[in-house]
Design an enzyme around this catalytic site. Structure first.
Site, PDB file in Angstrom:
ATOM      1  N   ASP A 264     -44.174 -87.407  21.221  1.00 39.89           N
ATOM      2  CA  ASP A 264     -44.760 -87.354  19.878  1.00 39.89           C
ATOM      3  C   ASP A 264     -45.248 -88.723  19.387  1.00 39.89           C
ATOM      4  OD1 ASP A 264     -45.078 -87.071  17.029  1.00 39.89           O
ATOM      5  OD2 ASP A 264     -43.763 -85.321  17.120  1.00 39.89           O
TER       6      ASP A 264
ATOM      7  N   SER B 242     -49.164 -85.789  15.893  1.00 39.03           N
ATOM      8  CA  SER B 242     -48.240 -84.662  15.902  1.00 39.03           C
ATOM      9  C   SER B 242     -48.909 -83.450  15.246  1.00 39.03           C
ATOM     10  CB  SER B 242     -46.930 -85.056  15.203  1.00 39.03           C
ATOM     11  OG  SER B 242     -45.897 -84.169  15.535  1.00 39.03           O
TER      12      SER B 242
END
Length: 326
Positions: free
Chosen positions: A208, A44
């Site tokens: 993510d 991320s």
């Protein structure tokens, strides 16, 4: 020479500020230049920080860019990124996202749960089933797309994302993983479910990598490293306070401790930086907010400096930097 891995965890733009503060301590107090790490794993927000390091950005300029301060005279990468117009993001409110409807699991996800139950993570699967977000992460990374090179960065840069159809973690940049342009791999790793739209790479869409783990540190356990430095903005002590973010921190901390044990079982020494209560208070609960990034960097710099100065940690970091300087 000691072989060093660097793990950069998720945490939005606030997490990037935390990375910058810790990396600045390692550079300033110990002479450890994160750009020279033998391997970098980014998840991320950590995938953005890791990519910038591989593009040659220093810890000092990373901190300056995060708070919109003047850059050094030789950092063209960040200067181009600073000049790019980035769309404003709405506040990140997890409880609103969790109220969005889930799609039913497909056959690939069901098959993975039945055939590989020990590898299947219900939390990751549930997040993969959320309705797509309304923001386009690739718009946020338009400047990075302009800066990327045709070849994957070197030395190793591994970027963690989750395949939406079955909730499986995919590590872009690792041998055997799907090929992807760097900005799309970073976008996939940052595509928070329900907030950003999934990112298409090849035949699959990805979300993510933090839904599998905010750090994914254990992917380094077989890489013949001597030391792994972990910077984990979403972990750290949360006590038993109620609420989404304390619960998320407790979950991330449990996963991080499991990953650290896996590294240590493989004979790899570890140094872990996580925000304490003081840093958590400054970081707040909107990980996309830019309002207090300068305070986040300041707090993380001071707290990470105190942690790095403890005898055991200082000895390990100095052994790394001294060995690499020879």
């Amino acid at each position: 020479m000691e072989r060093v891995g660097l793990v950069l965890g998720g945490g939005g733009v606030v997490g990037q500020a935390y990375h910058a503060g810790v990396l600045a301590v390692l550079q300033h107090d110990f002479g450890f230049d994160a750009r020279g790490a033998d391997m970098i794993v980014g998840t991320s927000a950590g995938s953005i920080t890791g990519t910038l390091l591989r593009l040659g950005v220093s810890a000092e300029d990373l901190a300056a860019w995060t708070v919109k301060a003047p850059l050094s005279g030789d950092d063209d990468v960040l200067r181009q990124m600073a000049e790019a117009r980035v769309p404003e993001l709405a506040p990140f409110r997890p409880l609103e996202l969790l109220r969005r409807p889930l799609r039913p699991p497909g056959r690939h996800m069901v098959a993975r749960a039945l055939t590989r139950p020990l590898q299947f993570r219900p939390m990751a699967a549930g997040m993969a089933l959320m309705a797509p977000g309304r923001h386009d992460i690739l718009e946020q990374l338009a400047a990075l797309r302009e800066l990327e090179r045709p070849e994957w960065p070197e030395p190793d840069l591994w970027i963690c994302a989750v395949r939406r159809r079955d909730g499986r973690r995919v590590v872009f940049g690792r041998r055997g993983s799907p090929e992807a342009p760097i900005h799309r791999a970073v976008g996939a790793s940052c595509a928070v479910p329900g907030y950003f739209a999934p990112v298409q790479i090849g035949r699959h869409s990805y979300i993510d990598g933090g839904v599998h783990s905010s750090t994914n540190a254990a992917v380094l356990r077989w890489q013949e490293l001597d030391v792994v430095i972990v910077i984990a903005p979403m972990s750290g002590p949360a006590g038993w306070r109620p609420g989404f973010f304390p619960a998320a921190r407790r979950y991330s901390e449990r996963l991080l401790q499991r990953e650290v044990r896996a590294l240590q079982a493989a004979g790899i020494r570890t140094v872990v930086f996580t925000p304490g209560r003081g840093e958590q208070q400054v970081m707040g609960t909107d990980m996309m907010s830019r309002r207090r990034l300068d305070e986040v960097i300041q707090q993380s710099f001071l707290a990470a400096g105190a942690h790095a100065a403890t005898p055991e940690v200082a000895e390990l970091i100095r052994a790394v930097t001294d060995g690499r300087a020879r």
